[in-house]
Design an enzyme around this catalytic site. Structure first.
Site, PDB file in Angstrom:
ATOM      1  N   ASN A 130      32.891  49.093  37.871  1.00  0.00           N
ATOM      2  CA  ASN A 130      33.324  47.708  38.047  1.00  0.00           C
ATOM      3  C   ASN A 130      32.446  46.979  39.053  1.00  0.00           C
ATOM      4  OD1 ASN A 130      35.423  48.342  36.312  1.00  0.00           O
ATOM      5  ND2 ASN A 130      36.825  48.846  37.981  1.00  0.00           N
ATOM      6  N   ILE A 131      32.256  45.683  38.815  1.00  0.00           N
ATOM      7  CA  ILE A 131      31.432  44.893  39.723  1.00  0.00           C
ATOM      8  C   ILE A 131      32.280  44.037  40.655  1.00  0.00           C
ATOM      9  CG2 ILE A 131      29.455  44.902  38.160  1.00  0.00           C
ATOM     10  CD1 ILE A 131      30.182  42.066  37.315  1.00  0.00           C
ATOM     11  N   ASP A 132      33.605  44.195  40.592  1.00  0.00           N
ATOM     12  CA  ASP A 132      34.470  43.468  41.530  1.00  0.00           C
ATOM     13  C   ASP A 132      34.515  44.213  42.866  1.00  0.00           C
ATOM     14  OD1 ASP A 132      36.748  45.419  41.580  1.00  0.00           O
ATOM     15  OD2 ASP A 132      36.923  44.871  39.473  1.00  0.00           O
ATOM     16  N   HIS A 147      27.129  49.793  38.550  1.00  0.00           N
ATOM     17  CA  HIS A 147      26.760  48.629  37.735  1.00  0.00           C
ATOM     18  C   HIS A 147      26.543  47.370  38.568  1.00  0.00           C
ATOM     19  CE1 HIS A 147      28.595  50.592  33.874  1.00  0.00           C
ATOM     20  NE2 HIS A 147      27.421  51.078  34.198  1.00  0.00           N
ATOM     21  N   CYS A 174      14.956  32.822  46.249  1.00  0.00           N
ATOM     22  CA  CYS A 174      14.911  33.731  47.382  1.00  0.00           C
ATOM     23  C   CYS A 174      13.595  33.503  48.108  1.00  0.00           C
ATOM     24  CB  CYS A 174      15.007  35.180  46.900  1.00  0.00           C
ATOM     25  SG  CYS A 174      14.861  36.380  48.227  1.00  0.00           S
ATOM     26  N   THR A 215      38.690  54.288  32.135  1.00  0.00           N
ATOM     27  CA  THR A 215      37.392  54.243  31.466  1.00  0.00           C
ATOM     28  C   THR A 215      37.573  54.422  29.960  1.00  0.00           C
ATOM     29  OG1 THR A 215      37.009  56.625  31.701  1.00  0.00           O
ATOM     30  CG2 THR A 215      36.264  55.211  33.498  1.00  0.00           C
ATOM     31  N   SER A 216      36.671  53.821  29.196  1.00  0.00           N
ATOM     32  CA  SER A 216      36.767  53.895  27.738  1.00  0.00           C
ATOM     33  C   SER A 216      36.082  55.127  27.167  1.00  0.00           C
ATOM     34  CB  SER A 216      36.146  52.642  27.113  1.00  0.00           C
ATOM     35  OG  SER A 216      34.747  52.608  27.357  1.00  0.00           O
ATOM     36  N   ASN A 240      44.514  57.378  32.374  1.00  0.00           N
ATOM     37  CA  ASN A 240      44.100  56.260  31.532  1.00  0.00           C
ATOM     38  C   ASN A 240      45.314  55.669  30.812  1.00  0.00           C
ATOM     39  OD1 ASN A 240      41.850  54.738  30.993  1.00  0.00           O
ATOM     40  ND2 ASN A 240      40.941  56.155  29.527  1.00  0.00           N
ATOM     41  N   GLU A 242      45.309  55.106  27.642  1.00  0.00           N
ATOM     42  CA  GLU A 242      45.331  55.900  26.418  1.00  0.00           C
ATOM     43  C   GLU A 242      44.132  56.832  26.440  1.00  0.00           C
ATOM     44  OE1 GLU A 242      45.229  52.885  23.462  1.00  0.00           O
ATOM     45  OE2 GLU A 242      43.103  52.436  23.751  1.00  0.00           O
TER      46      GLU A 242
END
EC number: 2.3.1.286
Length: 273
Positions: A130-132, A147, A174, A215-216, A240, A242
């Site tokens: 996750n990028i949060d 990521h 930059c 995770t998938s 998970n 599922e």
């Protein structure tokens, strides 16, 4: 940066035990299998979009393959950024704004992992797709964002990384280089190598317990982490909503909302230490 990463990994490596020996020592508790009580177990956790979904973070990827009505190729590839940087920046600006809305908060699963790290200290490592920043806000510190991170940008020329909470405009540059270069989101796009892979694979080789959450199992190399951990003798756990695409690889499995199954698992795990 490299020395800091290996310092973190050296702490994770402390008190290495006989991994193969413990495979023959299991205690069975109803529907779960946990390793025989180990002294100072090293735990590696992988998290995906499923852990943040209950906090209101949209996964963006729809069944038709579109991200917020955009083709992946247009907003999540280096080629898309080269063609239309304005579109890409607008897409990530919206995600950045959403992340900082007051209603977006860490949920019980994030808080449980922070509790787990507090108990294990240097023997805990969190790898997230996750990028949060919800893990950080919950209290986790020993994290690899494989990521990238939404609240950072980097120079497209030098690679220098900058904290960035606001919008990024195509004209933003930059000034770390001799010639000002465009800023790009500090995220890993399709076709790019995930971050921290050397450190992650070293940690997988030393983990006593590997836990995948939300995770998938579709995206590699992360989908292959469970196999890598098993090769080195780790006990593997899937938490998970599922079964994932690689669910059959895991020895222990618990399914349901992350905010429910993760705290339950962590509480039982900590009681067994």
């Amino acid at each position: 940066m490299q020395s800091r990463r290996f310092h973190r990994l050296s702490r994770f490596r402390k008190n290495k035990r006989l991994l193969r020996e413990r495979l023959r020592q299991r205690i069975f508790f109803r529907d779960r299998v946990v390793p025989e009580m180990m002294e100072n177990p090293r735990v590696l956790v992988l998290t995906g979009a499923g852990i943040s979904a209950e906090s209101g973070i949209r996964t963006f990827r729809a069944a038709d393959g579109l991200w917020e009505e955009h083709r992946v190729e247009d907003v999540a590839t280096p080629e898309g950024f080269a063609r239309n940087p304005g579109l890409v920046q607008t897409f990530y600006n919206a995600r950045r704004q959403q992340l900082q809305q007051p209603e977006i908060q860490p949920n019980a699963a994030h808080l449980a992992l922070a509790k787990l790290e507090e108990a294990l200290g240097d023997r805990f490592l969190l790898v997230t797709q996750n990028i949060d920043n919800l893990h950080e806000r919950a209290g986790n510190r020993n994290i690899i964002h494989m990521h990238g991170e939404l609240l950072k940008v980097r120079c497209s020329q030098s690679g220098q990384i900058l904290e960035w909470n606001g919008d990024v405009m195509p004209e933003d540059k930059c000034h770390c280089c001799q010639f000002p270069a465009p800023l790009r989101p500090h995220v890993v796009w399709f076709g790019e190598m995930p971050l921290g892979m050397d450190e992650i694979y070293m940690a997988l080789s030393m983990a006593d317990i590997f836990i995948a959450i939300g995770t998938s199992g579709h995206v590699y190399p992360a989908a292959g982490f469970v196999h890598e951990a098993k090769l080195h003798g780790a006990h593997t756990v899937e938490l998970n909503l599922e079964p994932s695409q690689v669910g059959s690889e895991f020895e222990e499995k618990h399914y349901g909302p992350a905010s429910q199954v993760v705290p339950e698992f962590v509480d039982k795990f900590l009681k067994g230490l």
